[in-house]
Design an enzyme around this catalytic site. Sequence first.
Site, PDB file in Angstrom:
ATOM      1  CE  LYS A  91       6.058  -7.796   1.293  1.00  0.00           C
ATOM      2  NZ  LYS A  91       6.412  -7.566  -0.114  1.00  0.00           N
TER       3      LYS A  91
HETATM    4  C1  PLP Z   1       1.295 -11.407   2.086  1.00  0.00           C
HETATM    5  C2  PLP Z   1       2.557 -11.747   1.375  1.00  0.00           C
HETATM    6  N1  PLP Z   1       3.015 -13.009   1.408  1.00  0.00           N
HETATM    7  C3  PLP Z   1       4.162 -13.364   0.804  1.00  0.00           C
HETATM    8  C4  PLP Z   1       4.916 -12.457   0.101  1.00  0.00           C
HETATM    9  C5  PLP Z   1       6.141 -12.937  -0.599  1.00  0.00           C
HETATM   10  O1  PLP Z   1       7.292 -12.287  -0.218  1.00  0.00           O
HETATM   11  P1  PLP Z   1       8.517 -12.151  -1.260  1.00  0.00           P
HETATM   12  O2  PLP Z   1       8.113 -11.136  -2.272  1.00  0.00           O
HETATM   13  O3  PLP Z   1       9.645 -11.714  -0.400  1.00  0.00           O
HETATM   14  O4  PLP Z   1       8.738 -13.495  -1.843  1.00  0.00           O
HETATM   15  C6  PLP Z   1       4.483 -11.111   0.057  1.00  0.00           C
HETATM   16  C7  PLP Z   1       5.232 -10.028  -0.612  1.00  0.00           C
HETATM   17  O5  PLP Z   1       5.634  -9.917  -1.664  1.00  0.00           O
HETATM   18  C8  PLP Z   1       3.270 -10.765   0.690  1.00  0.00           C
HETATM   19  O6  PLP Z   1       2.802  -9.514   0.631  1.00  0.00           O
END
Ligand code: PLP
Length: 427
Positions: free
Chosen positions: A212
Amino acid sequence: MMSVDRAKNQVLAVNGGDPAKGRPNPPMYPGGMEIGPEEEEAVLEVLRSKRLFRYYGPNAGPSKVEALEKAFAAHMGTRRALAVTSGTAALICALQGLGVGPGDEVIVPAYTWIASASAVMAVGGIPIMAEVDETLTLDPADVERRITPYTKAIMPVHMRGAPCRMDALTAIARQHGLTIIEDTAQANGASFGGRRLGSIGDVGIFSLQFNKIITAGEGGVVITDDDQIWQRALMFHDVVGGQRNNIAPAEILWGVNFRMAELLAAVALVQLKRLDGLLDAMRQRKRMLKDGIAPVLAAKGFRFREMADPAGDAAIALVFFVDRPETAHWAAGALKAENINASVLYSPDRSDYHIYPHWAPIMNQKAWTPDGGPWRWAQRPIEYTPDMCPRSLDLLGRAIHLDISPLLTNEDVEEMIDGITRVVEAA
Ligand SMILES: Cc1ncc(COP(=O)(O)O)c(C=O)c1O
């Protein structure tokens, strides 16, 4: 500047010429690549203090998690923030905050990381996929078509840094009495109409996972202006959050453990300070690249992805549409040969958990128990079919995606312009 040799070299790299771009692509971890002495010092400070847990420790210094929440809320322009273990955990806490539960329908885009839909199912809800438009984010007209008496919330996902059409989506939500949960995992710091994404809907979430814009390796944040949503999310993210925060016993609900660690918050606090500088760097490079390739795209009749608010784009990516999937695949291959990190966003035969037909466990309504998943609570028959969002698949199948790293040099961008121009001309 582009070297004279390269400028003269008109043979595409796929046909044996020298690659247009001399260097490999910088890794696409904007915040991750900035990790340095400040993050190291912040982590050491936590270790030296032995205050590794948010709520107590042998040395009662200030909590880094609490400091992160304050800084995040201030940066994004909300009254409240809650730091948790991941973006997915943030989505689940936000959905609990909104009161989305068994059988409730939540409209999610056809194009998003599968976690957006999984989080809905984790609270017993039913994800309903809707089309994306030329912004590659939720198409408000299609959202409206998919609303039923059982719809509870709309989840705009600001994919690849681009703001959703928040004005239209907010108007639809208001008209139908629905709530909005903004998934800002991929657009940390971006904005719509001058307001930071995540702060526009009822609740917004961020991810701090490693790819990110800013990162602590893992982590997530929920933001909201609504005290009730915040309090519910707070209770759910910490088994004893209700007692710990002196919430009236009659209002206390059970929770799980999605508490963020102090070590992660220490890193995230430093990264948050880097956010706007990273956005500036990516925006400047994207502008240069976009201006540089606009003429050849126009000549071919190819179009850039639309931007609901160009000034608010986080600029982590430049996407354009070509005429056919075959052209997209050929061009992406040719661009890779030029050392340009291009990809096609959708292929029917390449599994990718960002596009709904590839969400096999959801499409097949797979459950964790033999009794069935959240669909057993559905208030009407739910059927998912691979062709339920054809426009999204058409757009994504013709979409060429380019990473915009803040580490690209001017020379890199000039060489990219040169390589893309040659490949698109030949397409
Ligand atoms: C659009 C989106 N939503 C939710 C997530 C979930 O985040 P995490 O991987 O920190 O759980 C991500 C990334 O992985 C994402 O790209």
